[in-house]
Design a protein around this motif. Structure first.
Motif, PDB file in Angstrom:
ATOM      1  N   ASP A 165      -2.828   7.647   7.667  1.00 19.96           N
ATOM      2  CA  ASP A 165      -2.184   8.767   8.158  1.00 19.96           C
ATOM      3  C   ASP A 165      -0.593   8.166   8.592  1.00 19.96           C
ATOM      4  OD1 ASP A 165      -4.055  10.393   7.426  1.00 19.96           O
ATOM      5  OD2 ASP A 165      -4.918  10.468   9.246  1.00 19.96           O
ATOM      6  N   ASN A 166      -0.538   6.896   9.163  1.00 18.11           N
ATOM      7  CA  ASN A 166       0.656   6.490   9.976  1.00 18.11           C
ATOM      8  C   ASN A 166       1.106   5.170   9.238  1.00 18.11           C
ATOM      9  OD1 ASN A 166       0.529   8.118  12.257  1.00 18.11           O
ATOM     10  ND2 ASN A 166      -1.410   7.280  12.773  1.00 18.11           N
ATOM     11  N   LEU A 167       0.751   5.153   7.977  1.00 15.08           N
ATOM     12  CA  LEU A 167       1.321   3.864   7.175  1.00 15.08           C
ATOM     13  C   LEU A 167       2.582   3.600   7.083  1.00 15.08           C
ATOM     14  CD1 LEU A 167       0.164   1.694   5.261  1.00 15.08           C
ATOM     15  CD2 LEU A 167       0.382   3.048   3.458  1.00 15.08           C
ATOM     16  N   GLY A 168       3.518   4.879   7.038  1.00 12.10           N
ATOM     17  CA  GLY A 168       4.789   4.635   6.854  1.00 12.10           C
ATOM     18  C   GLY A 168       5.472   4.388   8.194  1.00 12.10           C
ATOM     19  N   SER A 169       4.924   4.815   9.342  1.00 13.91           N
ATOM     20  CA  SER A 169       5.460   4.101  10.546  1.00 13.91           C
ATOM     21  C   SER A 169       5.102   2.848  11.010  1.00 13.91           C
ATOM     22  CB  SER A 169       5.035   5.187  11.695  1.00 13.91           C
ATOM     23  OG  SER A 169       3.733   5.425  11.891  1.00 13.91           O
ATOM     24  N   ARG A 170       3.882   2.439  10.583  1.00 12.35           N
ATOM     25  CA  ARG A 170       3.588   1.207  10.610  1.00 12.35           C
ATOM     26  C   ARG A 170       4.508   0.134   9.952  1.00 12.35           C
ATOM     27  NH1 ARG A 170      -1.743   1.413   9.635  1.00 12.35           N
ATOM     28  NH2 ARG A 170      -1.792   0.437   7.714  1.00 12.35           N
ATOM     29  N   VAL A 171       4.819   0.569   8.631  1.00 14.64           N
ATOM     30  CA  VAL A 171       5.553  -0.548   7.827  1.00 14.64           C
ATOM     31  C   VAL A 171       6.944  -0.524   8.497  1.00 14.64           C
ATOM     32  CG1 VAL A 171       6.811  -0.517   5.493  1.00 14.64           C
ATOM     33  CG2 VAL A 171       4.361  -0.148   5.767  1.00 14.64           C
ATOM     34  N   LEU A 172       7.487   0.702   8.749  1.00 14.32           N
ATOM     35  CA  LEU A 172       8.776   0.729   9.388  1.00 14.32           C
ATOM     36  C   LEU A 172       8.844  -0.323  10.656  1.00 14.32           C
ATOM     37  CD1 LEU A 172      11.798   2.111   9.650  1.00 14.32           C
ATOM     38  CD2 LEU A 172      10.722   3.603  11.420  1.00 14.32           C
ATOM     39  N   LEU A 173       7.883  -0.195  11.709  1.00 14.07           N
ATOM     40  CA  LEU A 173       7.823  -1.001  12.649  1.00 14.07           C
ATOM     41  C   LEU A 173       7.792  -2.357  12.655  1.00 14.07           C
ATOM     42  CD1 LEU A 173       6.215   1.504  15.572  1.00 14.07           C
ATOM     43  CD2 LEU A 173       8.689   0.965  15.268  1.00 14.07           C
ATOM     44  N   GLU A 174       7.060  -2.651  11.380  1.00 16.62           N
ATOM     45  CA  GLU A 174       6.796  -4.089  11.252  1.00 16.62           C
ATOM     46  C   GLU A 174       8.103  -4.660  10.703  1.00 16.62           C
ATOM     47  OE1 GLU A 174       1.989  -3.823   9.880  1.00 16.62           O
ATOM     48  OE2 GLU A 174       3.685  -3.672   8.166  1.00 16.62           O
ATOM     49  N   VAL A 175       8.979  -3.975   9.873  1.00 18.99           N
ATOM     50  CA  VAL A 175       9.978  -4.403   9.290  1.00 18.99           C
ATOM     51  C   VAL A 175      11.100  -4.551  10.385  1.00 18.99           C
ATOM     52  CG1 VAL A 175      11.916  -3.951   8.003  1.00 18.99           C
ATOM     53  CG2 VAL A 175       9.454  -3.726   7.077  1.00 18.99           C
ATOM     54  N   VAL A 176      11.236  -3.656  11.313  1.00 17.90           N
ATOM     55  CA  VAL A 176      12.086  -3.648  12.411  1.00 17.90           C
ATOM     56  C   VAL A 176      11.702  -4.939  13.443  1.00 17.90           C
ATOM     57  CG1 VAL A 176      12.791  -2.493  14.530  1.00 17.90           C
ATOM     58  CG2 VAL A 176      12.910  -1.394  12.126  1.00 17.90           C
ATOM     59  N   GLY A 177      10.429  -5.119  13.484  1.00 18.45           N
ATOM     60  CA  GLY A 177       9.804  -6.014  14.473  1.00 18.45           C
ATOM     61  C   GLY A 177      10.125  -7.573  13.842  1.00 18.45           C
ATOM     62  N   ASN A 213       0.744  -1.301   0.084  1.00 13.40           N
ATOM     63  CA  ASN A 213      -0.054   0.229   0.039  1.00 13.40           C
ATOM     64  C   ASN A 213       1.027   1.229  -0.080  1.00 13.40           C
ATOM     65  OD1 ASN A 213      -2.590  -1.223  -0.090  1.00 13.40           O
ATOM     66  ND2 ASN A 213      -2.557  -1.460   2.128  1.00 13.40           N
ATOM     67  N   LEU A 214       1.873   1.134   0.883  1.00 12.48           N
ATOM     68  CA  LEU A 214       2.876   2.334   0.807  1.00 12.48           C
ATOM     69  C   LEU A 214       3.638   2.687  -0.602  1.00 12.48           C
ATOM     70  CD1 LEU A 214       4.216   4.510   2.550  1.00 12.48           C
ATOM     71  CD2 LEU A 214       6.111   2.793   3.060  1.00 12.48           C
ATOM     72  N   PHE A 215       3.820   1.440  -1.293  1.00  9.36           N
ATOM     73  CA  PHE A 215       4.411   1.541  -2.536  1.00  9.36           C
ATOM     74  C   PHE A 215       3.477   2.052  -3.708  1.00  9.36           C
ATOM     75  CE2 PHE A 215       5.081  -0.539  -6.821  1.00  9.36           C
ATOM     76  CZ  PHE A 215       6.308   0.047  -6.979  1.00  9.36           C
ATOM     77  N   TYR A 216       2.063   1.743  -3.439  1.00 11.22           N
ATOM     78  CA  TYR A 216       1.129   1.884  -4.383  1.00 11.22           C
ATOM     79  C   TYR A 216       0.737   3.296  -4.153  1.00 11.22           C
ATOM     80  CZ  TYR A 216      -3.323   1.903  -6.937  1.00 11.22           C
ATOM     81  OH  TYR A 216      -4.375   1.984  -7.827  1.00 11.22           O
ATOM     82  N   ILE A 217       0.671   3.856  -3.106  1.00  8.60           N
ATOM     83  CA  ILE A 217       0.158   5.355  -2.857  1.00  8.60           C
ATOM     84  C   ILE A 217       1.393   6.172  -3.451  1.00  8.60           C
ATOM     85  CG2 ILE A 217       0.087   7.144  -1.195  1.00  8.60           C
ATOM     86  CD1 ILE A 217      -2.587   5.324  -1.825  1.00  8.60           C
ATOM     87  N   GLY A 218       2.530   5.806  -3.348  1.00 10.50           N
ATOM     88  CA  GLY A 218       3.906   6.440  -3.547  1.00 10.50           C
ATOM     89  C   GLY A 218       4.031   6.486  -5.323  1.00 10.50           C
ATOM     90  N   MET A 219       3.688   5.710  -5.842  1.00 10.48           N
ATOM     91  CA  MET A 219       3.929   5.276  -7.259  1.00 10.48           C
ATOM     92  C   MET A 219       2.804   5.410  -8.170  1.00 10.48           C
ATOM     93  SD  MET A 219       7.070   4.796  -7.179  1.00 10.48           S
ATOM     94  CE  MET A 219       7.809   4.472  -8.816  1.00 10.48           C
ATOM     95  N   VAL A 220       1.723   5.390  -7.816  1.00 12.16           N
ATOM     96  CA  VAL A 220       0.363   5.533  -8.896  1.00 12.16           C
ATOM     97  C   VAL A 220       0.092   6.782  -8.900  1.00 12.16           C
ATOM     98  CG1 VAL A 220      -1.884   4.869  -9.204  1.00 12.16           C
ATOM     99  CG2 VAL A 220      -0.181   3.050  -8.410  1.00 12.16           C
ATOM    100  N   LYS A 221      -0.409   7.428  -9.955  1.00 10.61           N
ATOM    101  CA  LYS A 221      -0.852   8.827 -10.036  1.00 10.61           C
ATOM    102  C   LYS A 221      -2.226   8.960  -9.662  1.00 10.61           C
ATOM    103  CE  LYS A 221       2.210  10.008 -13.700  1.00 10.61           C
ATOM    104  NZ  LYS A 221       2.556  10.654 -15.143  1.00 10.61           N
ATOM    105  N   LEU A 222      -2.477   9.459  -8.479  1.00 12.50           N
ATOM    106  CA  LEU A 222      -3.821   9.665  -8.095  1.00 12.50           C
ATOM    107  C   LEU A 222      -4.293  11.071  -8.461  1.00 12.50           C
ATOM    108  CD1 LEU A 222      -3.317   8.163  -4.716  1.00 12.50           C
ATOM    109  CD2 LEU A 222      -4.165   7.087  -6.613  1.00 12.50           C
ATOM    110  N   GLU A 223      -4.610  11.175 -10.014  1.00 14.94           N
ATOM    111  CA  GLU A 223      -4.766  12.658 -10.433  1.00 14.94           C
ATOM    112  C   GLU A 223      -6.239  13.161  -9.950  1.00 14.94           C
ATOM    113  OE1 GLU A 223      -4.148  11.685 -14.504  1.00 14.94           O
ATOM    114  OE2 GLU A 223      -2.074  11.983 -14.227  1.00 14.94           O
ATOM    115  N   SER A 224      -7.261  12.071  -9.658  1.00 12.32           N
ATOM    116  CA  SER A 224      -8.388  12.771  -9.276  1.00 12.32           C
ATOM    117  C   SER A 224      -8.805  12.508  -7.746  1.00 12.32           C
ATOM    118  CB  SER A 224      -9.254  11.953 -10.092  1.00 12.32           C
ATOM    119  OG  SER A 224     -10.444  11.146  -9.579  1.00 12.32           O
TER     120      SER A 224
END
Length: 130
Positions: A89-101, A63-74
């Protein structure tokens, strides 16, 4: 992870703790497989960490990759993309803590479960005794 987690930092910490447990369990499985097949401890650590991260952070990282790469023009496409994400809102911190965990769970699993896997099957101890 389709679990009803909290939002914010508490939800990210919960996801990290779940990833930690996943890392320990996946490493334990790989340590068992490596003992049976004669593979080295590096195989158990590497594959255990990779699979634990894929299981624990896979959907959120996608989801983090998709939101960052796909053009959400509308605004409609942006709303549709964000509607399927728990706590966007906290997707990045959740991914970071999941990888670290997941990684720290794998390391703790290595420390707990691989007493004779790291030392080898027939090698002697540090003091020379068998």
């Amino acid at each position: 992870m389709n679990l009803p987690l909290h939002t914010g930092l508490l939800g990210a910490l919960e996801a990290g703790l779940i990833a930690f447990l996943i890392g320990m369990l996946v490493y334990a499985g790989w340590a068992w497989i490596c003992r049976r097949t004669g593979l080295k401890v590096g195989h158990a650590i590497g594959w255990g960490a990779a699979i634990a991260v894929a299981i624990a952070a896979g959907i959120d990282a996608w989801n983090l990759f998709y939101i960052g790469m796909v053009k959400l023009e509308s605004p409609l496409y942006a709303r549709l993309a964000l509607a399927g994400i728990h706590d966007a809102d906290n997707l990045g911190s959740r991914v970071l803590l999941e990888v670290v965990g997941a990684m720290s769970g794998t390391v703790l699993g290595w420390w707990l479960f691989s007493g004779h896997l790291a030392a080898g099957h027939g090698s002697s101890g540090a003091d020379g005794s068998a």
